[in-house]
Scaffold this active site. Structure first.
Site, PDB file in Angstrom:
ATOM      1  N   ASP A   9       0.864  -1.191   0.000  1.00 11.27           N
ATOM      2  CA  ASP A   9       0.000   0.000   0.000  1.00 11.27           C
ATOM      3  C   ASP A   9       0.896   1.235   0.000  1.00 11.27           C
ATOM      4  O   ASP A   9       2.077   1.153   0.367  1.00 11.27           O
ATOM      5  CB  ASP A   9      -0.921   0.024   1.222  1.00 11.27           C
ATOM      6  N   SER A  10       0.323   2.366  -0.377  1.00  9.76           N
ATOM      7  CA  SER A  10       1.069   3.618  -0.305  1.00  9.76           C
ATOM      8  C   SER A  10       1.440   3.916   1.154  1.00  9.76           C
ATOM      9  O   SER A  10       2.394   4.650   1.409  1.00  9.76           O
ATOM     10  CB  SER A  10       0.225   4.752  -0.881  1.00  9.76           C
ATOM     11  N   CYS A  72      -4.145  -1.262  -2.486  1.00 11.79           N
ATOM     12  CA  CYS A  72      -4.285   0.190  -2.567  1.00 11.79           C
ATOM     13  C   CYS A  72      -5.087   0.472  -3.830  1.00 11.79           C
ATOM     14  O   CYS A  72      -4.699   0.027  -4.919  1.00 11.79           O
ATOM     15  CB  CYS A  72      -2.901   0.822  -2.672  1.00 11.79           C
ATOM     16  N   GLU A 157      -5.084   9.911   8.683  1.00 10.33           N
ATOM     17  CA  GLU A 157      -3.638   9.787   8.949  1.00 10.33           C
ATOM     18  C   GLU A 157      -3.193  10.731  10.064  1.00 10.33           C
ATOM     19  O   GLU A 157      -2.165  10.502  10.686  1.00 10.33           O
ATOM     20  CB  GLU A 157      -2.843  10.034   7.670  1.00 10.33           C
ATOM     21  N   CYS A 191     -11.393   2.973  -1.002  1.00 11.53           N
ATOM     22  CA  CYS A 191     -10.099   3.457  -0.534  1.00 11.53           C
ATOM     23  C   CYS A 191      -9.835   2.691   0.754  1.00 11.53           C
ATOM     24  O   CYS A 191     -10.731   2.579   1.603  1.00 11.53           O
ATOM     25  CB  CYS A 191     -10.130   4.956  -0.259  1.00 11.53           C
ATOM     26  N   HIS A 193      -8.326   3.255   3.363  1.00 13.26           N
ATOM     27  CA  HIS A 193      -8.398   3.969   4.646  1.00 13.26           C
ATOM     28  C   HIS A 193      -9.831   4.051   5.195  1.00 13.26           C
ATOM     29  O   HIS A 193     -10.027   4.165   6.388  1.00 13.26           O
ATOM     30  CB  HIS A 193      -7.929   5.426   4.481  1.00 13.26           C
TER      31      HIS A 193
HETATM   32  N1  DGL Z   1      -4.423   3.528   0.070  1.00 12.98           N
HETATM   33  C1  DGL Z   1      -4.906   4.493  -0.886  1.00 12.98           C
HETATM   34  C2  DGL Z   1      -6.129   3.942  -1.623  1.00 12.98           C
HETATM   35  O1  DGL Z   1      -6.675   2.886  -1.311  1.00 12.98           O
HETATM   36  C3  DGL Z   1      -5.222   5.823  -0.280  1.00 12.98           C
HETATM   37  C4  DGL Z   1      -4.060   6.557   0.355  1.00 12.98           C
HETATM   38  C5  DGL Z   1      -3.252   7.417  -0.588  1.00 12.98           C
HETATM   39  O2  DGL Z   1      -3.775   8.411  -1.146  1.00 12.98           O
HETATM   40  O3  DGL Z   1      -2.066   7.104  -0.753  1.00 12.98           O
HETATM   41  O4  DGL Z   1      -6.560   4.572  -2.552  1.00 12.98           O
END
Ligand code: DGL
Length: 277
Positions: A9-10, A72, A157, A191, A193
């Site tokens: 993931d990012s 992600c 975050e 997403c 998050h």
């Molecule tokens: N994990 C990213 C997603 O599912 C969101 C976080 C980011 O913008 O890096 O889109």
């Protein structure tokens, strides 16, 4: 040598997907890596997300992973297809990289009665139209209404997602979406998050709208994939271990990651090599 499943993931969000995968497939070895040093990916260009994601995928391959899951949505939307079609054949055609969008699109049509689905994601995911395109393949009769929610990842975050400031932005995006498409009965959290604010989201939705998170959908799809692909399944090692890595500070990662995973995390810092292109 260990041959783990890589979960990328990012940053932290993929942990909400990993949580489901680890619960459903506990026997395998796993490596989770968050590119926190360069996150968020949500507002970045296609080229940048592709470059960063490919560099991380290469790192997973160097760590011995035969299979990498892009947990992600932004990376799945903006980098997966290019990696699968253009990059992988030249790197190692025996390895696999999978995302979270297709498995979700495959089942989301089963949730809706009104045939109207709302998709909430980062700006990158929404602008890519990946969900619209993928869902239309499987369910041509389902209308997809998208909404970018760029304030939600920073709120989460920064640990502000349970506070009153979050209520304002949760309500704002949902009101805008529901005013535009009141027939929506299914809302997809596209997403990784967003499951952390699922309760707040439900609070500001009409009662007939169900909220769908991706973790269990992706875990079920991976289970099915491994059954259908014994050539991948049999090279994966089964030691039941998990290692966590971050491209940013490990202590910061440990503090935040436990919120997403629901248990303590001990991570290691890693540097990812820049690929010359
Ligand atoms: N994990 C990213 C997603 O599912 C969101 C976080 C980011 O913008 O890096 O889109």
């Amino acid at each position: 040598m260990m041959r783990p499943i890589g979960i990328f993931d990012s940053g932290y969000g993929g942990l909400t997907v990993f949580r489901s995968i680890a619960a459903m497939l506990p026997g395998y070895d796993y490596i989770y890596m968050g590119d926190n040093g360069r996150a968020p990916y949500g507002n970045r260009s296609f080229d940048t997300v592709h470059q960063y994601t490919l560099e991380c995928v290469q790192w997973f391959f160097d760590m011995g992973c035969p299979l990498v899951i892009l947990a992600c949505n932004t990376a799945s939307a903006k980098a997966l297809r290019t990696i699968q079609q253009k990059d992988l054949p030249g790197i190692d055609p025996m390895r696999r990289v999978l995302g979270v969008i297709r498995p979700t699109a495959e089942v989301i049509g089963n949730y809706t009665r009104t045939k109207e689905v709302g998709v909430l994601g980062t700006r990158g995911t929404v602008l890519s139209d990946s969900y619209k395109i993928e869902i239309s393949h499987f369910y041509p009769d389902v209308a997809v209404h998208q909404k970018a929610c760029p304030m939600w990842v920073p709120l989460i975050e920064n640990g502000e997602h349970t506070g009153a400031g979050a209520d304002y932005f949760v309500k704002k995006y949902l009101d805008e979406l529901m005013a535009e498409a009141p027939g929506i009965d299914t809302l997809l959290l596209a997403c990784t998050h967003y499951p952390l604010i699922a309760d707040k989201i439900k609070q500001y939705l009409p009662p007939q709208v169900q909220v769908v998170a991706q973790g269990d959908i992706v875990a079920t799809s991976l289970t099915d994939y491994l059954t259908r692909h014994p050539e991948i399944d049999e090279v994966l090692t089964r030691g039941g271990s998990t290692r966590y890595f971050t491209t940013d500070d490990a202590t910061d990662f440990n503090n935040q990651a436990s919120v997403f995973l629901g248990k303590p995390v001990t991570s290691e810092h890693v540097s990812v090599a820049t690929l010359q292109r």
